[in-house]
Motif scaffolding. Sequence first.
Motif, PDB file in Angstrom:
ATOM      1  N   GLU A 240       0.822  -1.224   0.000  1.00 31.69           N
ATOM      2  CA  GLU A 240       0.000   0.000   0.000  1.00 31.69           C
ATOM      3  C   GLU A 240       0.854   1.273   0.000  1.00 31.69           C
ATOM      4  O   GLU A 240       0.328   2.375  -0.235  1.00 31.69           O
ATOM      5  CB  GLU A 240      -0.989   0.018   1.174  1.00 31.69           C
ATOM      6  CG  GLU A 240      -0.374   0.176   2.520  1.00 31.69           C
ATOM      7  CD  GLU A 240      -1.371  -0.007   3.663  1.00 31.69           C
ATOM      8  OE1 GLU A 240      -2.246   0.854   3.852  1.00 31.69           O
ATOM      9  OE2 GLU A 240      -1.263  -1.031   4.374  1.00 31.69           O
ATOM     10  N   PHE A 241       2.158   1.120   0.251  1.00 35.54           N
ATOM     11  CA  PHE A 241       3.050   2.295   0.155  1.00 35.54           C
ATOM     12  C   PHE A 241       2.952   2.917  -1.235  1.00 35.54           C
ATOM     13  O   PHE A 241       3.056   4.130  -1.388  1.00 35.54           O
ATOM     14  CB  PHE A 241       4.492   1.872   0.472  1.00 35.54           C
ATOM     15  CG  PHE A 241       5.458   3.021   0.598  1.00 35.54           C
ATOM     16  CD1 PHE A 241       5.260   4.045   1.524  1.00 35.54           C
ATOM     17  CD2 PHE A 241       6.584   3.076  -0.210  1.00 35.54           C
ATOM     18  CE1 PHE A 241       6.161   5.105   1.638  1.00 35.54           C
ATOM     19  CE2 PHE A 241       7.492   4.132  -0.094  1.00 35.54           C
ATOM     20  CZ  PHE A 241       7.280   5.146   0.823  1.00 35.54           C
ATOM     21  N   ILE A 242       2.717   2.076  -2.226  1.00 30.51           N
ATOM     22  CA  ILE A 242       2.573   2.574  -3.610  1.00 30.51           C
ATOM     23  C   ILE A 242       1.365   3.508  -3.714  1.00 30.51           C
ATOM     24  O   ILE A 242       1.419   4.547  -4.367  1.00 30.51           O
ATOM     25  CB  ILE A 242       2.374   1.396  -4.604  1.00 30.51           C
ATOM     26  CG1 ILE A 242       3.431   0.290  -4.401  1.00 30.51           C
ATOM     27  CG2 ILE A 242       2.303   1.872  -6.052  1.00 30.51           C
ATOM     28  CD1 ILE A 242       4.826   0.692  -4.721  1.00 30.51           C
ATOM     29  N   ASP A 243       0.271   3.120  -3.051  1.00 27.28           N
ATOM     30  CA  ASP A 243      -0.928   3.972  -3.081  1.00 27.28           C
ATOM     31  C   ASP A 243      -0.642   5.315  -2.407  1.00 27.28           C
ATOM     32  O   ASP A 243      -1.150   6.360  -2.822  1.00 27.28           O
ATOM     33  CB  ASP A 243      -2.106   3.281  -2.370  1.00 27.28           C
ATOM     34  CG  ASP A 243      -2.479   1.994  -3.064  1.00 27.28           C
ATOM     35  OD1 ASP A 243      -2.445   1.970  -4.307  1.00 27.28           O
ATOM     36  OD2 ASP A 243      -2.774   0.997  -2.369  1.00 27.28           O
ATOM     37  N   ILE A 244       0.178   5.257  -1.362  1.00 26.92           N
ATOM     38  CA  ILE A 244       0.516   6.495  -0.654  1.00 26.92           C
ATOM     39  C   ILE A 244       1.353   7.397  -1.574  1.00 26.92           C
ATOM     40  O   ILE A 244       1.126   8.606  -1.646  1.00 26.92           O
ATOM     41  CB  ILE A 244       1.247   6.175   0.674  1.00 26.92           C
ATOM     42  CG1 ILE A 244       0.324   5.357   1.588  1.00 26.92           C
ATOM     43  CG2 ILE A 244       1.705   7.455   1.364  1.00 26.92           C
ATOM     44  CD1 ILE A 244       0.968   4.784   2.835  1.00 26.92           C
ATOM     45  N   ILE A 245       2.280   6.801  -2.298  1.00 29.35           N
ATOM     46  CA  ILE A 245       3.079   7.595  -3.262  1.00 29.35           C
ATOM     47  C   ILE A 245       2.137   8.210  -4.307  1.00 29.35           C
ATOM     48  O   ILE A 245       2.253   9.382  -4.667  1.00 29.35           O
ATOM     49  CB  ILE A 245       4.141   6.707  -3.951  1.00 29.35           C
ATOM     50  CG1 ILE A 245       5.152   6.186  -2.929  1.00 29.35           C
ATOM     51  CG2 ILE A 245       4.851   7.480  -5.071  1.00 29.35           C
ATOM     52  CD1 ILE A 245       6.101   5.118  -3.463  1.00 29.35           C
ATOM     53  N   LYS A 246       1.172   7.404  -4.746  1.00 25.95           N
ATOM     54  CA  LYS A 246       0.248   7.879  -5.801  1.00 25.95           C
ATOM     55  C   LYS A 246      -0.665   9.001  -5.312  1.00 25.95           C
ATOM     56  O   LYS A 246      -1.205   9.757  -6.117  1.00 25.95           O
ATOM     57  CB  LYS A 246      -0.595   6.719  -6.313  1.00 25.95           C
ATOM     58  CG  LYS A 246       0.168   5.774  -7.219  1.00 25.95           C
ATOM     59  CD  LYS A 246      -0.743   4.666  -7.715  1.00 25.95           C
ATOM     60  CE  LYS A 246      -0.003   3.721  -8.630  1.00 25.95           C
ATOM     61  NZ  LYS A 246      -0.743   2.467  -8.852  1.00 25.95           N
ATOM     62  N   SER A 247      -0.845   9.100  -3.988  1.00 24.73           N
ATOM     63  CA  SER A 247      -1.739  10.166  -3.495  1.00 24.73           C
ATOM     64  C   SER A 247      -1.171  11.551  -3.825  1.00 24.73           C
ATOM     65  O   SER A 247      -1.883  12.558  -3.740  1.00 24.73           O
ATOM     66  CB  SER A 247      -1.966  10.033  -1.985  1.00 24.73           C
ATOM     67  OG  SER A 247      -0.793  10.381  -1.268  1.00 24.73           O
ATOM     68  N   SER A 248       0.102  11.598  -4.233  1.00 20.34           N
ATOM     69  CA  SER A 248       0.721  12.877  -4.641  1.00 20.34           C
ATOM     70  C   SER A 248      -0.034  13.524  -5.787  1.00 20.34           C
ATOM     71  O   SER A 248       0.004  14.752  -5.950  1.00 20.34           O
ATOM     72  CB  SER A 248       2.173  12.638  -5.063  1.00 20.34           C
ATOM     73  OG  SER A 248       2.229  11.679  -6.093  1.00 20.34           O
ATOM     74  N   THR A 249      -0.732  12.723  -6.576  1.00 22.06           N
ATOM     75  CA  THR A 249      -1.438  13.287  -7.741  1.00 22.06           C
ATOM     76  C   THR A 249      -2.623  14.158  -7.315  1.00 22.06           C
ATOM     77  O   THR A 249      -3.136  14.929  -8.114  1.00 22.06           O
ATOM     78  CB  THR A 249      -1.930  12.182  -8.704  1.00 22.06           C
ATOM     79  OG1 THR A 249      -2.748  11.290  -7.953  1.00 22.06           O
ATOM     80  CG2 THR A 249      -0.776  11.424  -9.317  1.00 22.06           C
ATOM     81  N   VAL A 250      -3.044  14.006  -6.060  1.00 24.57           N
ATOM     82  CA  VAL A 250      -4.118  14.873  -5.538  1.00 24.57           C
ATOM     83  C   VAL A 250      -3.719  16.339  -5.729  1.00 24.57           C
ATOM     84  O   VAL A 250      -4.554  17.181  -6.042  1.00 24.57           O
ATOM     85  CB  VAL A 250      -4.365  14.569  -4.038  1.00 24.57           C
ATOM     86  CG1 VAL A 250      -5.179  15.662  -3.362  1.00 24.57           C
ATOM     87  CG2 VAL A 250      -5.062  13.226  -3.868  1.00 24.57           C
ATOM     88  N   LYS A 251      -2.443  16.633  -5.553  1.00 19.84           N
ATOM     89  CA  LYS A 251      -1.989  18.015  -5.666  1.00 19.84           C
ATOM     90  C   LYS A 251      -2.034  18.501  -7.118  1.00 19.84           C
ATOM     91  O   LYS A 251      -2.310  19.665  -7.362  1.00 19.84           O
ATOM     92  CB  LYS A 251      -0.533  18.155  -5.185  1.00 19.84           C
ATOM     93  CG  LYS A 251      -0.331  17.819  -3.708  1.00 19.84           C
ATOM     94  CD  LYS A 251      -0.977  18.835  -2.794  1.00 19.84           C
ATOM     95  CE  LYS A 251      -0.501  18.668  -1.368  1.00 19.84           C
ATOM     96  NZ  LYS A 251      -1.423  19.262  -0.390  1.00 19.84           N
TER      97      LYS A 251
END
Length: 254
Positions: A240-251
């Motif tokens: 799930e660390f990958i999902d956390i990295i992907k949350s950067s796209t929120v910005k």
Amino acid sequence: MGRKFFVGGNWKCNGTVEEVKKIVTTLSEAEVPSEDVVEVVISPPFVFLPLVKTLLRRDFSIAAQNCWVRKGGAFTGEVSAEMLVNLGIPWVILGHSERRLLLNESNDFVADKVAYALSQGLKVIACVGETLEQRESGATMAVVAAQTKAIAEQVTHWSNIVLAYEPVWAIGTGKVATPAQAQEVHFELRKWLQVNVGAEVGATTRIIYGGSVNGANCKELAAQPDVDGFLVGGASLKPEFIDIIKSSTVKTTA
Ligand code: PEP
């Protein structure tokens, strides 16, 4: 220029060679946003730094979890900033609450470490955060301001510092700060930097949140205007660390 989203993975005192290889393989195979969008820094225990450095994808970077406060020498069991530089490790985490509380690292000692690590060319993830007791007594901002002030008194250039707000009560407990709680402290910390260090430092320093971040709660936290990324403990050892990295796209989509 905007503040680039930053995701650190703090593996703490975990892992075997086999586990390290498995996690690094999972990271290597993952599709993540580009380096323009997110800076990812993995922090394994000291003994695995060379292995991770060899195996890790080139768009991710590496941090040590600590280093000695001054030049190396007769300090049994310590690892110096010079050694990290010599190994090609660009980042170090300093002032993590597990060290502040379990090993009695004071604000001044952490600040000394930050200043010395920077002087040797390392980039620093500097951690601050209040205990539950301090939060409940209304002292949150006084505590994180005092921790940050100790650093500010020793440091003139902030461009190589990422400030990690990590409420102690949220670390490893599963009790994540609400997005509003995180935003409130990040906003106040940024204001503190603006007033006490300078407008430019306040505007540009990345303030990341740490404390039970996971794949399910990261997006809402990432959407907060003053949350510039995460320092992730437990979930950094999982896919799930990958999902956390992907949350950067929120910005980028905001
Ligand atoms: C940490 O170790 O910095 C941390 C935030 O841990 P966790 O994500 O497990 O709460």
